[in-house]
Design a protein around this motif. Structure first.
Motif, PDB file in Angstrom:
ATOM      1  N   GLU A 122      28.516 -44.315  23.844  1.00 34.35           N
ATOM      2  CA  GLU A 122      27.010 -44.185  25.115  1.00 34.35           C
ATOM      3  C   GLU A 122      26.199 -43.728  24.275  1.00 34.35           C
ATOM      4  O   GLU A 122      25.689 -44.599  25.476  1.00 34.35           O
ATOM      5  N   ARG A 123      25.719 -43.526  23.925  1.00 32.98           N
ATOM      6  CA  ARG A 123      24.460 -42.355  24.192  1.00 32.98           C
ATOM      7  C   ARG A 123      23.359 -42.954  23.738  1.00 32.98           C
ATOM      8  O   ARG A 123      22.792 -42.893  24.215  1.00 32.98           O
ATOM      9  N   ALA A 124      23.876 -44.555  22.256  1.00 32.77           N
ATOM     10  CA  ALA A 124      22.155 -45.199  22.307  1.00 32.77           C
ATOM     11  C   ALA A 124      22.698 -45.652  23.310  1.00 32.77           C
ATOM     12  O   ALA A 124      21.397 -46.344  23.619  1.00 32.77           O
ATOM     13  N   LYS A 125      23.081 -45.895  24.433  1.00 36.16           N
ATOM     14  CA  LYS A 125      22.541 -47.246  25.802  1.00 36.16           C
ATOM     15  C   LYS A 125      21.966 -46.434  26.851  1.00 36.16           C
ATOM     16  O   LYS A 125      21.469 -47.531  27.590  1.00 36.16           O
ATOM     17  N   ASP A 126      22.115 -44.850  27.013  1.00 37.02           N
ATOM     18  CA  ASP A 126      21.726 -44.092  28.106  1.00 37.02           C
ATOM     19  C   ASP A 126      20.333 -43.765  27.539  1.00 37.02           C
ATOM     20  O   ASP A 126      19.634 -43.129  27.861  1.00 37.02           O
ATOM     21  N   ILE A 127      19.297 -44.294  26.229  1.00 34.58           N
ATOM     22  CA  ILE A 127      18.037 -43.344  25.954  1.00 34.58           C
ATOM     23  C   ILE A 127      16.678 -45.008  25.439  1.00 34.58           C
ATOM     24  O   ILE A 127      17.778 -46.034  25.748  1.00 34.58           O
ATOM     25  N   LYS A 128      16.224 -44.197  25.833  1.00 36.06           N
ATOM     26  CA  LYS A 128      15.236 -45.476  25.460  1.00 36.06           C
ATOM     27  C   LYS A 128      14.110 -45.035  24.813  1.00 36.06           C
ATOM     28  O   LYS A 128      13.269 -44.220  25.486  1.00 36.06           O
ATOM     29  N   VAL A 129      13.982 -45.897  23.482  1.00 35.83           N
ATOM     30  CA  VAL A 129      12.753 -45.675  22.963  1.00 35.83           C
ATOM     31  C   VAL A 129      11.943 -46.249  23.325  1.00 35.83           C
ATOM     32  O   VAL A 129      11.419 -47.279  24.102  1.00 35.83           O
ATOM     33  N   GLY A 130      10.373 -45.772  23.215  1.00 32.46           N
ATOM     34  CA  GLY A 130       9.341 -45.298  24.120  1.00 32.46           C
ATOM     35  C   GLY A 130       8.910 -44.543  24.921  1.00 32.46           C
ATOM     36  O   GLY A 130       8.509 -44.989  25.820  1.00 32.46           O
ATOM     37  N   ARG A 131      10.485 -44.243  25.799  1.00 32.78           N
ATOM     38  CA  ARG A 131      10.446 -43.411  27.041  1.00 32.78           C
ATOM     39  C   ARG A 131      10.897 -41.994  26.975  1.00 32.78           C
ATOM     40  O   ARG A 131      10.204 -41.444  27.227  1.00 32.78           O
ATOM     41  N   ASP A 132      12.272 -42.405  26.084  1.00 31.10           N
ATOM     42  CA  ASP A 132      12.844 -40.265  25.543  1.00 31.10           C
ATOM     43  C   ASP A 132      12.704 -40.335  24.974  1.00 31.10           C
ATOM     44  O   ASP A 132      12.520 -40.678  23.419  1.00 31.10           O
ATOM     45  N   GLY A 133      12.524 -38.653  24.681  1.00 31.01           N
ATOM     46  CA  GLY A 133      12.715 -38.105  23.504  1.00 31.01           C
ATOM     47  C   GLY A 133      13.879 -37.293  23.355  1.00 31.01           C
ATOM     48  O   GLY A 133      14.670 -37.529  23.852  1.00 31.01           O
ATOM     49  N   LEU A 134      14.751 -36.922  21.983  1.00 30.90           N
ATOM     50  CA  LEU A 134      15.382 -36.892  22.473  1.00 30.90           C
ATOM     51  C   LEU A 134      15.563 -34.888  21.265  1.00 30.90           C
ATOM     52  O   LEU A 134      15.207 -34.205  20.626  1.00 30.90           O
ATOM     53  N   ILE A 135      16.785 -34.187  21.918  1.00 33.53           N
ATOM     54  CA  ILE A 135      17.379 -32.888  21.170  1.00 33.53           C
ATOM     55  C   ILE A 135      19.013 -32.898  21.370  1.00 33.53           C
ATOM     56  O   ILE A 135      19.382 -33.841  21.968  1.00 33.53           O
ATOM     57  N   VAL A 136      19.321 -32.953  19.618  1.00 32.96           N
ATOM     58  CA  VAL A 136      20.495 -32.742  18.873  1.00 32.96           C
ATOM     59  C   VAL A 136      20.962 -30.742  19.100  1.00 32.96           C
ATOM     60  O   VAL A 136      20.181 -30.872  18.241  1.00 32.96           O
ATOM     61  N   GLU A 137      21.759 -31.211  19.003  1.00 35.34           N
ATOM     62  CA  GLU A 137      22.026 -29.497  19.271  1.00 35.34           C
ATOM     63  C   GLU A 137      24.002 -29.088  18.601  1.00 35.34           C
ATOM     64  O   GLU A 137      24.515 -30.201  19.936  1.00 35.34           O
ATOM     65  N   ARG A 138      24.705 -28.254  18.194  1.00 32.35           N
ATOM     66  CA  ARG A 138      25.556 -28.293  18.030  1.00 32.35           C
ATOM     67  C   ARG A 138      25.946 -27.076  16.927  1.00 32.35           C
ATOM     68  O   ARG A 138      25.060 -27.049  15.623  1.00 32.35           O
ATOM     69  N   GLY A 139      26.081 -26.636  17.389  1.00 35.57           N
ATOM     70  CA  GLY A 139      26.690 -24.621  16.454  1.00 35.57           C
ATOM     71  C   GLY A 139      25.384 -23.785  17.225  1.00 35.57           C
ATOM     72  O   GLY A 139      24.387 -24.122  17.818  1.00 35.57           O
ATOM     73  N   ILE A 140      25.134 -23.481  15.757  1.00 35.76           N
ATOM     74  CA  ILE A 140      23.553 -23.343  15.276  1.00 35.76           C
ATOM     75  C   ILE A 140      22.419 -24.171  15.534  1.00 35.76           C
ATOM     76  O   ILE A 140      21.429 -23.250  14.806  1.00 35.76           O
ATOM     77  N   TYR A 141      22.970 -25.174  15.108  1.00 36.10           N
ATOM     78  CA  TYR A 141      21.485 -26.337  14.566  1.00 36.10           C
ATOM     79  C   TYR A 141      21.225 -26.749  15.837  1.00 36.10           C
ATOM     80  O   TYR A 141      21.977 -26.881  16.556  1.00 36.10           O
ATOM     81  N   SER A 142      20.323 -27.305  15.777  1.00 40.57           N
ATOM     82  CA  SER A 142      19.302 -28.101  16.910  1.00 40.57           C
ATOM     83  C   SER A 142      18.198 -29.064  15.695  1.00 40.57           C
ATOM     84  O   SER A 142      17.723 -28.353  15.489  1.00 40.57           O
ATOM     85  N   GLY A 143      18.044 -29.835  16.639  1.00 42.53           N
ATOM     86  CA  GLY A 143      16.556 -31.025  16.623  1.00 42.53           C
ATOM     87  C   GLY A 143      15.563 -31.086  17.701  1.00 42.53           C
ATOM     88  O   GLY A 143      16.768 -31.902  18.347  1.00 42.53           O
ATOM     89  N   LEU A 144      14.679 -31.327  17.266  1.00 48.12           N
ATOM     90  CA  LEU A 144      13.792 -32.615  18.076  1.00 48.12           C
ATOM     91  C   LEU A 144      12.978 -33.383  17.947  1.00 48.12           C
ATOM     92  O   LEU A 144      12.158 -33.001  16.871  1.00 48.12           O
ATOM     93  N   LEU A 145      12.926 -34.536  18.234  1.00 43.76           N
ATOM     94  CA  LEU A 145      11.875 -35.497  17.865  1.00 43.76           C
ATOM     95  C   LEU A 145      11.452 -36.017  19.569  1.00 43.76           C
ATOM     96  O   LEU A 145      11.816 -36.038  20.386  1.00 43.76           O
TER      97      LEU A 145
END
Length: 205
Positions: A122-145
């Protein structure tokens, strides 16, 4: 409702520009100005983006570094992020003095990241392009846009999630994994119209 007034955004962009120029030309950091508005001494997340002028958005990036969490006063974080974006982005060589007049400086002031709860599908439904930035984390890995990125590239929400996973060094479908944490945030973005030129609030949609 905006948190950062237009004049504060202009102040931050001019400060970031001066920090970059001072460090590239003279190898020294600037100090927060004495006339810094008190509101800009509050701790907030911020990113400074440096873009090349007169090229498509997909080719413009020259450096982008920042602090997603509010760990420094905003004015200090802006100075640090500006210098790091110009000199320490591992994707690019340090900015040269002869490039400075061809660069556009952009400052994004971030809200604190918010964990997206619920089923991963359901995560895609909980964000909105043009409003939100994202951070993804798993273990030692992390990325931000930042929120302006999917707008510039024409991504939908699922592609935005996939690209943030890729930025973290993870498989593009890792956002569907329950062990992956996904955070959203918003940003108020200000940029120069031309190098050292007028500053505008950047619309994201």
């Amino acid at each position: 409702m905006y948190i950062i007034k237009d004049e504060w955004g202009e102040f931050l962009v001019h400060l970031a520009r001066r920090a970059i120029e001072e460090y590239v030309r003279k190898g020294r950091a600037v100090e927060p100005p004495g006339d810094t508005p008190p509101e800009l001494r509050k701790k907030m997340g911020v990113f400074v983006t440096i873009n090349r002028e007169h090229v498509p958005p997909q080719m413009a990036l020259r450096g982008c570094i920042g602090f997603p969490l509010p760990i420094y006063p905003l004015v200090e974080a802006t100075i640090k992020a500006a210098v790091y974006a110009a000199t320490d982005d591992p994707r690019f060589p340090p900015v040269r003095e002869d490039e400075l007049d061809d660069l556009i400086v952009e400052v994004s002031v971030l809200t604190p990241p918010e964990l997206i709860e619920g089923p991963p599908k359901e995560r895609a439904k909980d964000i909105k392009v043009g409003r939100d930035g994202l951070i993804v984390e798993r273990g030692i890995y992390s990325g931000l846009l930042l929120p302006q990125v999917p707008v510039e590239w024409g991504w939908d929400e699922e592609e935005f999630l996939a690209q943030t996973c890729w930025k973290a060094g993870l498989p593009p479908d890792c956002w569907l994994d329950p062990d992956t944490k996904v955070y959203r945030f918003t940003a108020e973005v200000f940029e120069e119209e031309t190098p050292w030129g007028p500053v505008r609030r950047k619309p994201l949609v």
